[in-house]
Design an enzyme around this catalytic site. Sequence first.
Site, mmCIF file in Angstrom:
data_model
loop_
_atom_site.group_PDB
_atom_site.id
_atom_site.type_symbol
_atom_site.label_atom_id
_atom_site.label_comp_id
_atom_site.label_asym_id
_atom_site.label_seq_id
_atom_site.Cartn_x
_atom_site.Cartn_y
_atom_site.Cartn_z
ATOM 1 N N ASP A 23 0.830 -1.215 0.000
ATOM 2 C CA ASP A 23 0.000 0.000 0.000
ATOM 3 C C ASP A 23 0.862 1.262 0.000
ATOM 4 O O ASP A 23 1.956 1.274 0.574
ATOM 5 C CB ASP A 23 -0.892 -0.031 1.254
ATOM 6 C CG ASP A 23 -2.074 0.907 1.123
ATOM 7 O OD1 ASP A 23 -2.296 1.461 0.031
ATOM 8 O OD2 ASP A 23 -2.781 1.097 2.129
ATOM 9 N N HIS A 40 2.804 3.331 -9.041
ATOM 10 C CA HIS A 40 2.644 1.895 -9.298
ATOM 11 C C HIS A 40 3.884 1.329 -9.995
ATOM 12 O O HIS A 40 4.326 0.226 -9.704
ATOM 13 C CB HIS A 40 1.397 1.640 -10.146
ATOM 14 C CG HIS A 40 0.114 2.017 -9.447
ATOM 15 N ND1 HIS A 40 -0.135 1.697 -8.130
ATOM 16 C CD2 HIS A 40 -0.995 2.690 -9.876
ATOM 17 C CE1 HIS A 40 -1.340 2.155 -7.789
ATOM 18 N NE2 HIS A 40 -1.866 2.765 -8.817
ATOM 19 N N SER A 68 -7.086 -6.063 -6.367
ATOM 20 C CA SER A 68 -8.190 -6.700 -5.643
ATOM 21 C C SER A 68 -9.467 -6.657 -6.473
ATOM 22 O O SER A 68 -9.596 -5.852 -7.410
ATOM 23 C CB SER A 68 -8.413 -5.993 -4.309
ATOM 24 O OG SER A 68 -9.112 -4.789 -4.510
ATOM 25 N N THR A 69 -10.430 -7.503 -6.095
ATOM 26 C CA THR A 69 -11.717 -7.494 -6.800
ATOM 27 C C THR A 69 -12.392 -6.121 -6.633
ATOM 28 O O THR A 69 -13.229 -5.753 -7.440
ATOM 29 C CB THR A 69 -12.645 -8.605 -6.246
ATOM 30 O OG1 THR A 69 -12.578 -8.611 -4.815
ATOM 31 C CG2 THR A 69 -12.234 -9.978 -6.736
ATOM 32 N N GLU A 70 -11.986 -5.372 -5.601
ATOM 33 C CA GLU A 70 -12.570 -4.046 -5.376
ATOM 34 C C GLU A 70 -11.848 -2.958 -6.195
ATOM 35 O O GLU A 70 -12.387 -1.860 -6.386
ATOM 36 C CB GLU A 70 -12.492 -3.668 -3.879
ATOM 37 C CG GLU A 70 -13.456 -4.450 -2.983
ATOM 38 C CD GLU A 70 -13.060 -5.924 -2.795
ATOM 39 O OE1 GLU A 70 -11.847 -6.221 -2.725
ATOM 40 O OE2 GLU A 70 -13.965 -6.778 -2.738
ATOM 41 N N ASN A 71 -10.630 -3.260 -6.674
ATOM 42 C CA ASN A 71 -9.879 -2.244 -7.422
ATOM 43 C C ASN A 71 -10.518 -1.893 -8.772
ATOM 44 O O ASN A 71 -10.182 -0.874 -9.383
ATOM 45 C CB ASN A 71 -8.421 -2.683 -7.657
ATOM 46 C CG ASN A 71 -7.556 -2.594 -6.410
ATOM 47 O OD1 ASN A 71 -6.578 -3.311 -6.270
ATOM 48 N ND2 ASN A 71 -7.901 -1.698 -5.487
ATOM 49 N N SER A 198 -8.382 -5.493 4.233
ATOM 50 C CA SER A 198 -8.951 -5.169 2.921
ATOM 51 C C SER A 198 -9.226 -6.413 2.070
ATOM 52 O O SER A 198 -8.858 -6.460 0.896
ATOM 53 C CB SER A 198 -8.039 -4.191 2.164
ATOM 54 O OG SER A 198 -7.919 -2.992 2.870
HETATM 55 C C1 FPP Z 1 -1.947 0.186 -3.400
HETATM 56 O O1 FPP Z 1 -1.522 1.512 -3.481
HETATM 57 C C2 FPP Z 1 -1.329 -0.608 -4.440
HETATM 58 C C3 FPP Z 1 -1.999 -1.216 -5.464
HETATM 59 C C4 FPP Z 1 -3.450 -1.138 -5.627
HETATM 60 C C5 FPP Z 1 -1.287 -1.969 -6.507
HETATM 61 C C6 FPP Z 1 -0.052 -2.668 -6.070
HETATM 62 C C7 FPP Z 1 0.787 -3.038 -7.224
HETATM 63 C C8 FPP Z 1 2.134 -2.977 -7.255
HETATM 64 C C9 FPP Z 1 2.926 -2.550 -6.129
HETATM 65 C C10 FPP Z 1 2.889 -3.332 -8.456
HETATM 66 C C11 FPP Z 1 3.242 -4.768 -8.571
HETATM 67 C C12 FPP Z 1 2.069 -5.556 -8.974
HETATM 68 C C13 FPP Z 1 2.066 -6.559 -9.902
HETATM 69 C C14 FPP Z 1 0.777 -7.183 -10.242
HETATM 70 C C15 FPP Z 1 3.237 -7.056 -10.606
HETATM 71 P P1 FPP Z 1 -2.602 2.675 -3.607
HETATM 72 O O2 FPP Z 1 -2.767 3.012 -5.036
HETATM 73 O O3 FPP Z 1 -3.861 2.263 -2.910
HETATM 74 O O4 FPP Z 1 -1.886 3.825 -2.816
HETATM 75 P P2 FPP Z 1 -2.551 4.957 -1.921
HETATM 76 O O5 FPP Z 1 -3.279 4.260 -0.804
HETATM 77 O O6 FPP Z 1 -1.361 5.730 -1.436
HETATM 78 O O7 FPP Z 1 -3.443 5.746 -2.814
#
Ligand code: FPP
Length: 254
Positions: A23, A40, A68-71, A198
Site C-alpha cells: 500500500d 505503481h 483486488s476485486t474491489e480495485n 482489505s
Molecule cells: C496500493 O496503493 C497498491 C496497489 C493497488 C497496486 C499494487 C501493485 C504494485 C505494487 C505493483 C506490482 C504488482 C504486480 C501485479 C506485478 P494505492 O494506489 O492504494 O496507494 P494509496 O493508498 O497511497 O493511494
Amino acid sequence: MPAKPSHPAAPTDGPRHVALIMDGNGRWAQARGLPRAMGHREGVQALKRTVQAAPALGITCLTVFGFSTENWSRPAEEVSDLMGLVRTYVASDLKRLEREGVRVRILGRRAGLPADIAAIIDRTEATTAHNDRFTLQVAFNYGGRADIVDAARRHVDRVLAGEATGPLDEQALGAGLSTAGAPPVDVIVRTSGEQRLSNFLLWEAAYAELVYQHVLWPDYGAEALADVVEQYRNRDRRFGGRAAPNAAPALAAG
Ligand code: FPP
C-alpha cells in the site's frame, strides 16, 4: 513434557511465508507531484527488490496483493495502468525469475481479466511450475471472500460429480482455496501505516501475525523485510494454546 504445536514454525524460526499488502503507491507519487501511475511503476521495482531479498532471510514464499476485486472501482485509466503492471513485471523479470528458480502462482479469478493478461498469467505459471526454490504468489483480481466462495463451490461440484462426500470441513475447504499447497501464512504485512486486511487472505489470516509498517510501498526493500522478520521472531505464537513454559511472561488470551 508439553506437546509441541503441530504448526511447523517454532517461535524463533521463520517466517517461511510472508504476505504483503503493498500500500501507498498513490501517496508516494502524490508527495512528489507525479501521476499515480508512476507510484505503481516504482511499486514494481520495490517488488523486485523484495523478492530478491527474501531467500537470504529464510523466506520461501511471498504472497503479494497486486489487484483486488474491489480495485475495479478505480478510474478506468488507473485500472488499465494496474493491468499493465503484470505485462511490465513479467516482461522485465520472467527470465530472471525462471533463472533463479522462482515459481510464480497467480491467485484470484481469471474471469473478467483482459485476454492478453490471462494468457500472460497462464504462460508464466506454466513456465515456472517446476521451480521449487522459492514461490511468488501474486493475488490479482483476488478477494478473500470470493476465494472462500469459490472453494465452497468447488467442493459442491466435487460432491455432485461423486468425487467427494460431505460434510464440508476445514481441510476440504482449504484444499479448494487458491493458496492450496503453499505453506501456512506466517505473517501479513501492510505498508503505509493503514491497519486493515482489505479482503486479503481472510481464511489464511486465522493465525498469521500482523505487522504494520509506515514505509510507503515504492520505498520498500531488503531493510523493511528484515524488520518484518525481526518483529515476527519476537512474537509468541500460540495458535490458541498456551505459551511454552520457558517463554517470556506477558500472557494474554488467544
Ligand atoms: C496500493 O496503493 C497498491 C496497489 C493497488 C497496486 C499494487 C501493485 C504494485 C505494487 C505493483 C506490482 C504488482 C504486480 C501485479 C506485478 P494505492 O494506489 O492504494 O496507494 P494509496 O493508498 O497511497 O493511494
